[in-house]
Scaffold this active site. Sequence first.
Site, PDB file in Angstrom:
ATOM      1  N   ASN A 107       3.017 -33.256 -48.797  1.00 36.77           N
ATOM      2  CA  ASN A 107       3.089 -34.526 -49.021  1.00 36.77           C
ATOM      3  C   ASN A 107       3.070 -35.645 -48.010  1.00 36.77           C
ATOM      4  O   ASN A 107       2.821 -35.239 -46.866  1.00 36.77           O
ATOM      5  CB  ASN A 107       4.941 -34.123 -49.505  1.00 36.77           C
ATOM      6  N   HIS A 109       4.241 -39.445 -47.105  1.00 42.39           N
ATOM      7  CA  HIS A 109       5.478 -40.691 -47.605  1.00 42.39           C
ATOM      8  C   HIS A 109       5.010 -41.796 -46.542  1.00 42.39           C
ATOM      9  O   HIS A 109       4.467 -41.982 -45.868  1.00 42.39           O
ATOM     10  CB  HIS A 109       6.256 -39.713 -46.796  1.00 42.39           C
ATOM     11  N   SER A 136       2.918 -40.694 -43.553  1.00 41.96           N
ATOM     12  CA  SER A 136       3.696 -39.587 -42.820  1.00 41.96           C
ATOM     13  C   SER A 136       2.972 -38.500 -43.708  1.00 41.96           C
ATOM     14  O   SER A 136       3.404 -38.552 -44.995  1.00 41.96           O
ATOM     15  CB  SER A 136       5.184 -39.196 -42.199  1.00 41.96           C
ATOM     16  N   ASP A 145      11.974 -34.923 -48.531  1.00 45.88           N
ATOM     17  CA  ASP A 145      10.520 -35.594 -47.525  1.00 45.88           C
ATOM     18  C   ASP A 145      11.218 -35.237 -46.713  1.00 45.88           C
ATOM     19  O   ASP A 145      11.595 -35.671 -45.073  1.00 45.88           O
ATOM     20  CB  ASP A 145      11.210 -37.177 -47.301  1.00 45.88           C
TER      21      ASP A 145
END
Length: 315
Positions: A107, A109, A136, A145
Amino acid sequence: MKAKVAVLISGAGTNMAALLYAAKAADCPYELVLVASNVPGAAGLAIAKAEGIATWAHSHKGLDRDAFDALVDEQLRAAGAEFVALAGYMRILSDDFVARWAGRMLNIHPSLLPRYKGLNTHAQAIGAGDSHGGCSVHVVTPALDDGPVLAQTPVAIAPGDDAESLARRVQFAEHQLYPATLAAFVMRERSPDWLRDRVRELAMALPEADEVTSHGMPCFGIAKGKKFAYFTEDHHGDGKIALLVKISGADEQAALIEMDAERYYRPAYFGDGWVGIRLDLGDTDWDAIGEWLRKSWLAVAPKKLAGLMGVAEEF
């Protein structure tokens, strides 16, 4: 052979587009095989379609989280995806879905994690008086996260910045960071050093295991005893990165090769009592490799030591 990546989006898909256009480079180690969304009208779907990427969309409304994620998982697997990239996917994932893709889902972020998980990250960074915001890329875990951070890009907060102006610059950084990080991530499972370290970790966890170099290869055995595994890298110029383990004989060797000739092979100069297992195909099942190492260890372990392992496993 390029790694197959599926991308999940919920909106404009700008990070998806960055991944897609990076994948057009001949030396990019991944390709997009699916762009999927929980929002049928997501603008990013049109971009993917125009570029010839398969798409799938289904509203999550009216479905519980597990049921919807099961639909998504079905599509990812049907597309042959090996990795998943979340790119503005505004859904909290079920624990079961995360477990199915553990270690294979990333992912991006918009903050310098672990700072400012969740939403409104730019406003929080400005409000806290930070000198930098940023982005990030991290491995996805069940906690929001919270997975291991693979890479970050700091973005200076300029005088007069508000959340919107900072977000625009952070997005530029995202589009640079995500493709490069994803490329490095999918390549690690084809990297000899990374593969060797994984084999070493599993082999050395077995009772009284030791490591030496034999025939120019890392070799694992029981201390002062027989060898149960070899890590091979282009052994005798065969171009393979593989694990060699002991098996029962020619019949088992032949059955394995017949079952999956791409993965299993007869290692040169080792005879019928060993089989080679390719580690450089990008889809290694490390639980299975651990089990192969355990069985190979049992094949050479003294009865007393093997018996002690059996007792330990009962607990």
